[in-house]
Design a protein around this motif. Structure first.
Motif, PDB file in Angstrom:
ATOM      1  N   UNK A  11      24.349 -51.859   7.925  1.00  0.00           N
ATOM      2  CA  UNK A  11      24.847 -51.663   9.293  1.00  0.00           C
ATOM      3  C   UNK A  11      26.364 -51.697   9.270  1.00  0.00           C
ATOM      4  N   UNK A  12      26.963 -51.090  10.302  1.00  0.00           N
ATOM      5  CA  UNK A  12      28.409 -51.062  10.383  1.00  0.00           C
ATOM      6  C   UNK A  12      29.024 -52.441  10.530  1.00  0.00           C
ATOM      7  N   UNK A  13      30.321 -52.489  10.383  1.00  0.00           N
ATOM      8  CA  UNK A  13      31.024 -53.759  10.425  1.00  0.00           C
ATOM      9  C   UNK A  13      31.201 -54.294  11.833  1.00  0.00           C
ATOM     10  N   UNK A  14      31.461 -55.592  11.918  1.00  0.00           N
ATOM     11  CA  UNK A  14      31.645 -56.257  13.204  1.00  0.00           C
ATOM     12  C   UNK A  14      33.086 -56.138  13.650  1.00  0.00           C
ATOM     13  N   UNK A  15      33.274 -56.028  14.952  1.00  0.00           N
ATOM     14  CA  UNK A  15      34.612 -55.932  15.522  1.00  0.00           C
ATOM     15  C   UNK A  15      34.783 -57.003  16.585  1.00  0.00           C
ATOM     16  N   UNK A  24      24.986 -45.069  19.855  1.00  0.00           N
ATOM     17  CA  UNK A  24      26.329 -45.423  19.355  1.00  0.00           C
ATOM     18  C   UNK A  24      26.275 -46.305  18.108  1.00  0.00           C
ATOM     19  N   UNK A  25      25.081 -46.779  17.742  1.00  0.00           N
ATOM     20  CA  UNK A  25      24.935 -47.685  16.602  1.00  0.00           C
ATOM     21  C   UNK A  25      25.088 -46.923  15.287  1.00  0.00           C
ATOM     22  N   UNK A  26      25.857 -47.483  14.388  1.00  0.00           N
ATOM     23  CA  UNK A  26      26.008 -46.925  13.035  1.00  0.00           C
ATOM     24  C   UNK A  26      25.256 -47.847  12.080  1.00  0.00           C
ATOM     25  N   UNK A  27      24.146 -47.369  11.593  1.00  0.00           N
ATOM     26  CA  UNK A  27      23.342 -48.181  10.693  1.00  0.00           C
ATOM     27  C   UNK A  27      22.067 -47.461  10.327  1.00  0.00           C
ATOM     28  N   UNK A  28      21.308 -48.083   9.464  1.00  0.00           N
ATOM     29  CA  UNK A  28      20.054 -47.513   9.002  1.00  0.00           C
ATOM     30  C   UNK A  28      19.072 -47.353  10.162  1.00  0.00           C
ATOM     31  N   UNK A  29      18.377 -46.236  10.208  1.00  0.00           N
ATOM     32  CA  UNK A  29      17.329 -46.052  11.202  1.00  0.00           C
ATOM     33  C   UNK A  29      16.168 -47.000  10.892  1.00  0.00           C
ATOM     34  N   UNK A  30      15.540 -47.527  11.926  1.00  0.00           N
ATOM     35  CA  UNK A  30      14.446 -48.476  11.708  1.00  0.00           C
ATOM     36  C   UNK A  30      13.273 -47.842  10.973  1.00  0.00           C
ATOM     37  N   UNK A  31      13.048 -46.560  11.175  1.00  0.00           N
ATOM     38  CA  UNK A  31      11.940 -45.885  10.485  1.00  0.00           C
ATOM     39  C   UNK A  31      12.097 -45.937   8.970  1.00  0.00           C
ATOM     40  N   UNK A  32      13.343 -46.050   8.498  1.00  0.00           N
ATOM     41  CA  UNK A  32      13.581 -46.106   7.054  1.00  0.00           C
ATOM     42  C   UNK A  32      13.038 -47.391   6.441  1.00  0.00           C
ATOM     43  N   UNK A  48      17.150 -55.228  15.850  1.00  0.00           N
ATOM     44  CA  UNK A  48      16.978 -55.182  14.404  1.00  0.00           C
ATOM     45  C   UNK A  48      17.939 -54.125  13.877  1.00  0.00           C
ATOM     46  N   UNK A  49      18.779 -54.493  12.933  1.00  0.00           N
ATOM     47  CA  UNK A  49      19.794 -53.572  12.399  1.00  0.00           C
ATOM     48  C   UNK A  49      20.626 -52.958  13.523  1.00  0.00           C
ATOM     49  N   UNK A  50      20.896 -53.760  14.538  1.00  0.00           N
ATOM     50  CA  UNK A  50      21.730 -53.311  15.647  1.00  0.00           C
ATOM     51  C   UNK A  50      21.014 -52.481  16.685  1.00  0.00           C
TER      52      UNK A  50
END
Length: 345
Positions: A164-168, A283-291, A264-266
């Protein structure tokens, strides 16, 4: 002594005589005898032979008295262990939700379970992570605590991929990219970080980031890991949420209206584990849950009773192969149904 005094003395004597028979109730005396013999044997650790010598009863009589004490309920033998309740919870969760592996980390009421769950997860990684493996990781307090418990395997050459993308903004959590780098060093491998925030400023910005070669490559590699360690979030009501301060109150109301129980994963999900479709999710940058369904071993970690609904959602959708939780989360989870309750329209 007057006749009245004599009569009074005689009456008291008669009463005392009757009281002696009351004090010498055979049933009570028998119970006291059984209690004495049982206490000598079970509490003081005396042998039957030693009790016989101390009391003047024969050894066979002592044996019969001990047996009688059990029948009368004076002696109740309880075989137990602190792990018994933990194992019962693990079995209940495993059977109810169909998850393959469950580990409940015992914790005291004074602790939040974060460190204990991290320690249990590190023990699991000792078994499932092999040399040359690829390990995917998200973020959370348990993930950060994991660094203190993973046994260094610098000859393993394990690649660690950020899922998942980084925290800001202000947060108590370790930056996800730094978490990946430290974990990779412990395994003597390389870290592949996701050069993007967890939440892009807009849907268009998110699309642009996903199409960029570096981000697209990392997300593709994240879907190909052998083991993934994911956290489960309860939502906006709790200060540890990775979304704290990043979304509007209107978005929060929309998520609640659509039945979101956690993330889950953002990505926010409903009670069945399905992604809740909102502009926030896009807007979420991260792995899709289906993966997650295609990754050989997905380990979910969580602590706290407030996570139970979100954990159940992840289990219902089959995202998780191994669950590691603290006892408070396990107790709350064990009381939830296998299938989600219908949401009122």
């Amino acid at each position: 002594m007057t006749s009245d005094d004599a009569g009074s003395t005689s009456a008291r004597s008669s009463i005392r005589s009757r009281l002696r028979s009351w004090d010498q109730d055979p049933e009570r005396e028998r119970s006291m005898l059984l209690l004495d013999i049982a206490r000598r044997y079970h509490e003081f650790g005396m042998s039957q032979a030693a009790i016989a010598q101390a009391t003047g009863y024969s050894r066979p009589t002592v044996g019969r008295l001990l047996a009688e004490a059990k029948v009368q309920g004076i002696v109740r033998i309880q075989i137990t262990h602190p792990l018994e309740r933990v194992i019962e919870l693990e079995t209940t969760i495993r059977n109810r939700f169909g998850v393959g592996h469950v580990r409940v980390a015992p914790t005291s009421p004074q602790r939040d379970g974060i460190d204990e769950v991290a320690q249990a997860c590190a023990g699991l990684l000792e078994i499932v992570v092999e040399p040359g493996a690829r390990l995917g990781i998200s973020n959370g307090r348990i993930h950060t605590a994991l660094l203190d418990h993973v046994h260094p395997r610098r000859d393993f050459d394990v690649g660690v991929v950020q899922l998942v993308g980084g925290l800001e903004g202000p947060t108590r959590l370790l930056d996800t990219a730094e978490l990946c780098r430290r974990l990779a060093r412990l395994y003597g491998g390389t870290a592949e970080v996701l050069t993007a925030p967890l939440l892009a400023p807009s849907e268009r910005a998110a699309d642009d980031l996903r199409r960029s070669p570096a981000v697209a490559r990392t997300l593709a590699h994240g879907a190909e890991v052998d083991v993934a360690i994911i956290g489960i979030g309860a939502g906006f009501r709790y200060p540890a949420s990775v979304f704290g301060g990043l979304v509007t109150s209107e978005t929060v109301r929309t998520l609640h209206r659509l039945g979101a129980v956690g993330h889950i994963l953002g990505r926010f999900v409903d009670a069945s584990g399905r992604t809740v479709p909102t502009t926030l999710d896009r807007r979420v940058i991260g792995l899709e849950l289906s993966a997650l369904h295609r990754i050989p071993m997905v380990v979910a970690v969580a602590a706290g009773a407030q996570k139970a609904e979100a954990i159940a959602a992840a289990l219902r959708n089959g995202y998780v192969d191994a669950l590691v939780v603290d006892i408070t989360a396990a107790q709350a989870l064990a009381h939830l149904p296998e299938r989600p309750r219908p949401v009122d329209a």
